[in-house]
Scaffold this motif. Structure first.
Motif, PDB file in Angstrom:
ATOM      1  N   ILE A  23      63.231  55.311  54.656  1.00 13.85           N
ATOM      2  CA  ILE A  23      62.390  55.262  53.454  1.00 13.85           C
ATOM      3  C   ILE A  23      61.153  56.122  53.685  1.00 13.85           C
ATOM      4  O   ILE A  23      60.352  55.838  54.567  1.00 13.85           O
ATOM      5  N   THR A  24      61.016  57.181  52.880  1.00 14.27           N
ATOM      6  CA  THR A  24      59.919  58.124  53.082  1.00 14.27           C
ATOM      7  C   THR A  24      59.124  58.425  51.810  1.00 14.27           C
ATOM      8  O   THR A  24      58.068  59.045  51.898  1.00 14.27           O
ATOM      9  N   HIS A  25      59.614  58.032  50.641  1.00 12.18           N
ATOM     10  CA  HIS A  25      58.940  58.374  49.390  1.00 12.18           C
ATOM     11  C   HIS A  25      58.850  57.159  48.480  1.00 12.18           C
ATOM     12  O   HIS A  25      59.652  56.228  48.571  1.00 12.18           O
ATOM     13  N   TRP A  26      57.871  57.213  47.590  1.00 11.90           N
ATOM     14  CA  TRP A  26      57.636  56.128  46.632  1.00 11.90           C
ATOM     15  C   TRP A  26      57.234  56.756  45.304  1.00 11.90           C
ATOM     16  O   TRP A  26      56.392  57.659  45.266  1.00 11.90           O
ATOM     17  N   ALA A  27      57.850  56.304  44.224  1.00 15.73           N
ATOM     18  CA  ALA A  27      57.549  56.824  42.892  1.00 15.73           C
ATOM     19  C   ALA A  27      57.147  55.671  41.985  1.00 15.73           C
ATOM     20  O   ALA A  27      57.679  54.563  42.099  1.00 15.73           O
TER      21      ALA A  27
END
Length: 139
Positions: A95-99
């Motif tokens: 898990i590396t991104h969050w939107a």
């Protein structure tokens, strides 16, 4: 003779696209949009259109290959030191991104979790970003 009328086409809503890749980390695979968690110390409303919330969030994963590391294969004895080898571990999706997106006006921000840098922005849909007024005057 009656002419059959064409069936009414329902208006389809198209969500803004999430980025397929990050220039720093490579390909991103996104999970589904989910309602954001409600927290008492965070305002869940949209700052653009005043939608009361909750906003929608999605998690992005990239393929991570860990660096090789040394692993002991034999313990030392009185006459011999430990034996070590370099091992390449298996890569995995991390898990590396969050939107975050407003369901009402579709304003969207995408962040890289490593440094919380914003890597993508989708501006709000103008028609939905303005709250309706009774007298049709904007300001």
């Amino acid at each position: 003779m009656d002419i059959p009328s064409e069936p009414a086409v329902a208006e389809r809503r198209i969500l803004p696209a999430l980025p397929d890749a990050d220039p720093k980390l490579g390909e991103i695979r996104w999970q589904r949009w989910e309602p954001a968690l409600i927290m008492t110390h965070v305002d869940p409303s949209c700052s653009t259109c005043a939608f009361p919330g909750p906003l929608s969030t999605a998690i992005g994963k990239t393929y991570y290959t860990p660096a090789p590391s040394r692993v002991r294969v034999e313990r030392s004895t009185r006459s011999r030191p430990s034996k070590w080898v370099t091992v390449q571990h298996r890569p995995y999706w991390c898990i590396t991104h969050w939107a975050v997106r407003c369901p009402s006006c579709d304003e969207m921000h995408v962040y890289r979790r490593e440094d919380w840098a914003e890597i993508h922005y989708w501006p709000p849909t103008t028609e939905r970003a303005l709250p309706p007024t009774n007298d049709n005057v904007l300001f």
